[in-house]
Structure formats: structure tokens, C-alpha cells
Design an enzyme around this catalytic site. Structure first.
Site, short mmCIF file in Angstrom:
data_model
loop_
_atom_site.label_atom_id
_atom_site.label_comp_id
_atom_site.label_asym_id
_atom_site.label_seq_id
_atom_site.Cartn_x
_atom_site.Cartn_y
_atom_site.Cartn_z
N LYS A 74 0.84 -1.20 0.00
CA LYS A 74 0.00 0.00 0.00
C LYS A 74 0.87 1.25 0.00
O LYS A 74 1.89 1.31 0.72
CB LYS A 74 -0.92 -0.03 1.23
CG LYS A 74 -1.90 1.13 1.32
CD LYS A 74 -2.80 0.94 2.55
CE LYS A 74 -3.74 2.10 2.77
NZ LYS A 74 -4.60 1.90 3.97
N SER A 150 -9.22 2.74 3.52
CA SER A 150 -8.29 3.36 2.59
C SER A 150 -7.43 2.36 1.82
O SER A 150 -6.66 2.75 0.94
CB SER A 150 -7.37 4.32 3.36
OG SER A 150 -6.60 3.63 4.33
N SER A 174 -9.68 0.41 7.67
CA SER A 174 -9.15 0.44 6.31
C SER A 174 -8.69 -0.90 5.76
O SER A 174 -8.37 -0.99 4.57
CB SER A 174 -8.01 1.45 6.21
OG SER A 174 -8.50 2.76 6.38
#
Length: 486
Positions: A74, A150, A174
Site C-alpha cells: 500500500k 483506505s 481500512s
């Protein structure tokens, strides 16, 4: 190996094929990169390809439990040395970081072949993955909808078949929200279980945890064995598990006492599909021999939301000082303005309330082994649906020029923001503020065929308990063959 064969394996299965000589790491990278090239124009899951780094990785013999398996991290906190960690923002998109994060070093040591970074909303601040710098990431199950946030880029990459698992982190849901929206397994480890160094001491006062999004439970368990453990200079030294997490899957969970609730902690509406998923899960648990009853901890959900948003505002105010104001999105600048309006005393008092939430939840877990809720209160929003309305954007600009955050605070805007921004995802923040582990399990789908997740929370140190139950549910109600259409 062709793509359909690649897609039928999880990361553990691919590593076994590499070890046996049935396929080479170079072949797997070619398949993953080919899938990325084929789908990324539609999904926008990856915002930075690192194929040169992957080729360097493949230039030497690989070892480790996941040797040769393609992997993505990520683009938030999971630093790759020499590359920017953009956090979905123009402010950081061109500034390389000095060194690999502990997460990336441990992934490398496990033999994973890192070849890209996944998209995230700016600074990881939203439950949707849409940003001005790289654009919106789309859900493989319905490309008009968000994969959540996210860690939405990670979820889209796994659900879309690019990789069998991808790095993710969770400061307010997230990992679990994208898992629920994309039909994946998502475990958020407890506070400090996976270190976040060396660039960070802790992230969001320890509310954020790093791990992965996966299709299989065993991949998540094996990766937790790799990622967990002490790190020199880290603030937490968490007691090690009784045995490796990968071994937990061989043990039955026993007869668990499981509480469940489908009521939103904010008193907001909960989509019938999300309620139905939990009620069906409760019946499935009873059929497996567990004791299930409707109960919830005595925690004021709105008070918890206020404390969460106080953290959120304050952290954003600190983060934007590292970039030029014009490089941040309007919403981010507005959140930072509210953060600047907080006094240090208000921030500390809100943080002190976390202890009350943790103690209350701890007492609840004296009578219950796990707590089951919907992962989200709503199905995934359509792309752009949650953008700040144009009239509000226009109103924000003069307020930003005046830095009128304190004035906004006096109008009760925090409660309005708490309700509006968290109403769709009100169940996940409790685990973050209490430091407890939680997971989203993809057992059900809506009448439209969209995945719907069920969340389980465990006491501090309960990752093994969660994994044992997840393995039991995966075996009793397999989700492996539930793939996005097309």
C-alpha cells in the site's frame, strides 16, 4: 501456468508450486504484471509499478515461505526505499523515502516479489479510494462502485486477480471495509502486533495496524507469522502468541460464546443486506456449536466517534505541515483546519477516553469470547457519491482563508461530521481505539450479488482465536469460488 491456473491458487499454493519446480518466480511475475496491465486501466488499483525492483529481486535465488510470489504494498506507511510514499497525495508523490519499512523488509525476507504500490485516498482519510492525484479505484464486483478505503487499491488488486494478497493497513477500518466490499478476508492485528518502523514510532497514537488483504485465511495467518514480532526501538513489545498463527488453523476454536449486534453505534440506518449477513452468520455459528446471543458493550457510540474524529483532525493538521497547502485536496485542508482549532488539552482529553472504551470492552469480553457486528452499515457507494457537495466546497474556501476552524467547532460541526462521515462505517473504529484485533469475513452477498462482510472482534491478544474461527467458517462455508463477474 496460465492465468486461470494462477487465479486458482492463494499465495501459499503458489509458493508450493514454486518450491516443487512446477512454475518459476519469473513466470509468476509475468502473469501478475500481465494481469495488472490488462485490468489497471479499468480498476486503477496500482498507482506505481516497480518492475525494475522486481527484476532485481529475481536476479538472485529466493528463499522464504513465500519465495517467488508476486506482491503489492500500500502506498501509505509501507515504505520502499528510494521510491515516494505518496499517501495518495500530490504533496508527497515525488519525494523518495530513505529506506524500506520493517513491513517491506520482512516481506522481502519471506521471498515475496514486490512489483508495485496500490492506490489510497489522500493520507488514507476516507472509506473510499478516490484522490485528485491518481484518480478513483474501482471495485471489481461493480466498477461503478468503490472498493472501500483506505486500502481500496490493495483490495481491488486482490479481488481483481492481480495478486493473491497485498499489503494493507487499518486506522479506522481500512483493512476490514475494503475486505467487506470486495469479498476478501481482512484481519486487523491488535495494537503493536506488527511494527510500523523505522520511519514511524507508531501511527495515529497506535490506532493503526499493518497487515494484508487475502482471499484465504491461511495466507493471512502465514503473513502474520512473518510480519509480527519485536522491532529494534519500537514502542511496543507485544507478548508472542502461544504458537505460530499458521498452526492455529489446525486447531478447532472450541465452543465460543459470541455476542452479536446489528444496531449502528451512531443510531444510523443499517442496510438490510448488512443486517441479514450478521443474522445468517449467527445462525451458521450456532450450527457449528457456538453459543450466540444478542448483546453489545455499554459504550456511547457517538462519544467514541467524537474521540476518533479528534484524533483524525489532529493527525491531519500535523501531516499537512510537511507539504505545500495547494498540493492537498480541499477536504484535507478543511480537516487540517479543524485540527488546528483543537487545543492540546482537548486532544489529550479525547485520547484519555480511549481507556474507558478499552476497559468497558474488556469487561464485556469477560462474558463473551467474540463480538460480531456488520463490518459496514451500507453497501459500497458509487464512485463520486461521497464527494463534498459543490455548495459546501464553495463555502469552505473563505473559511480556509480565515482559518476559521474554531468558529466551525462552535457550530456543532464535529457531531454533524461524525454522523455523516462515519454513518456508513460505524462499526470498525472501536477496535482501533481499544487496540483489539478484528476481522471481516466474506460469508454472504446482497441480492445484487455484492459481497457483504461480517466483523468479529476479539480481546487483546486474540488474533489466534479469530483465525481459528475464520478457518472453521472458511471450511464450513467456503468463499474461495466467489469471484467477481468477468
Amino acid at each position: 501456468m496460465n492465468f486461470e491456473q494462477y487465479r486458482r491458487h492463494d499465495a501459499t499454493g503458489l509458493a508450493q508450486r514454486v518450491s516443487s519446480g512446477e512454475v518459476t518466480p519469473t513466470e509468476l511475475l509475468r502473469l501478475a504484471a500481465g494481469r495488472a496491465e490488462e485490468t489497471n486501466s479499468q480498476l486503477n488499483a496500482i498507482n506505481r509499478l516497480l518492475l525494475d525492483r522486481a527484476e532485481r529481486t529475481l536476479s538472485v535465488p529466493l528463499s522464504g515461505p513465500f519465495a517467488g510470489v508476486p506482491f503489492l504494498v500500500k502506498d501509505l506507511a509501507q515504505d520502499v526505499g528510494g521510491e515516494p510514499t505518496s499517501m495518495g497525495s500530490l504533496a508527497f508523490a515525488h519525494t523518495p523515502v530513505a529506506e524500506d519499512s520493517t513491513f517491506v523488509r520482512r516481506a522481502d525476507n519471506a521471498g515475496l516479489v514486490l512489483f508495485g504500490k496500490t492506490n489510497t485516498p489522500e493520507l488514507g482519510l476516507k472509506g473510499v479510494t478516490e484522490n485528485r492525484t491518481f484518480g478513483a479505484t474501482r471495485n471489481p464486483w461493480d466498477r461503478d462502485r468503490t472498493p472501500g478505503g483506505s486500502s481500496g487499491g490493495a483490495a481491488a488488486a486482490v479481488a481483481g486477480g492481480i495478486v493473491p494478497m497485498a499489503g494493507a493497513n487499518d486506522g479506522g477500518g481500512s483493512i476490514r471495509i475494503p475486505a467487506a466490499y470486495c469479498g476478501l478476508f481482512g484481519l486487523r492485528p491488535g495494537r503493536g502486533r506488527v511494527p510500523v518502523g523505522p520511519r514511524f514510532h507508531e501511527i495515529w497514537e497506535g490506532a493503526s495496524s499493518d497487515h494484508v488483504l487475502t482471499r484465504s485465511v491461511r495466507d493471512s495467518a502465514h503473513m502474520l507469522d512473518i510480519l509480527a514480532g519485536p522491532d529494534t526501538g519500537a514502542p511496543f513489545h507485544v507478548a508472542p502468541p502461544e504458537r505460530p498463527y499458521s498452526e492455529e488453523l489446525q486447531h478447532a476454536p472450541g465452543r465460543l460464546r459470541i455476542a452479536f449486534s446489528t444496531r449502528s453505534p451512531l443510531g444510523a440506518a443499517v442496510d438490510p443486506a448488512c443486517r441479514d449477513a450478521v443474522e445468517k452468520t449467527a445462525r451458521q455459528l450456532e450450527a457449528l456449536g457456538h453459543t450466540v446471543e444478542e448483546a453489545e458493550p455499554a459504550i456511547d457510540g457517538m462519544a467514541l466517534a467524537r474521540c476518533y474524529l479528534t484524533l483524525y483532525f489532529g493527525q491531519v493538521a500535523a501531516m499537512v505541515t510537511d507539504g505545500r497547502p495547494q498540493d492537498f485536496e480541499l477536504d484535507t485542508r478543511a480537516l487540517a483546519m479543524l485540527g488546528r482549532a483543537l487545543t492540546s488539552g482537548e486532544y489529550v482529553r479525547a485520547h484519555q477516553q480511549w481507556n474507558h472504551f478499552g476497559r468497558t470492552l474488556g469487561h464485556f469480553f469477560q462474558d463473551h469470547d467474540l463480538y460480531l457486528t456488520p463490518t459496514t452499515a451500507a453497501l459500497p457507494a458509487r464512485i463520486g457519491e461521497l464527494e463534498t457537495p459543490r455548495v459546501e466546497q464553495l463555502a469552505l474556501r473563505p473559511l480556509l482563508r480565515l482559518d476559521a476552524g474554531r468558529l466551525l467547532m462552535k457550530t456543532g460541526v464535529v457531531d454533524k461530521l461524525a454522523f455523516r462521515s462515519l454513518a456508513r462505517t460505524p462499526f470498525t473504529q472501536l477496535a482501533n481505539l481499544t487496540g483489539t484485533p478484528a476481522m471481516s469475513v466474506p460469508l454472504h452477498r446482497s441480492t445484487d450479488g455484492l459481497p457483504v462482510g461480517s466483523q468479529f472482534m476479539a480481546p487483546v491478544g486474540g488474533e489466534g482465536r479469530l483465525l481459528r474461527l475464520a478457518a472453521q467458517l472458511e471450511q464450513a462455508h467456503p468463499w474461495w469460488d466467489h469471484l467477481p463477474p468477468g
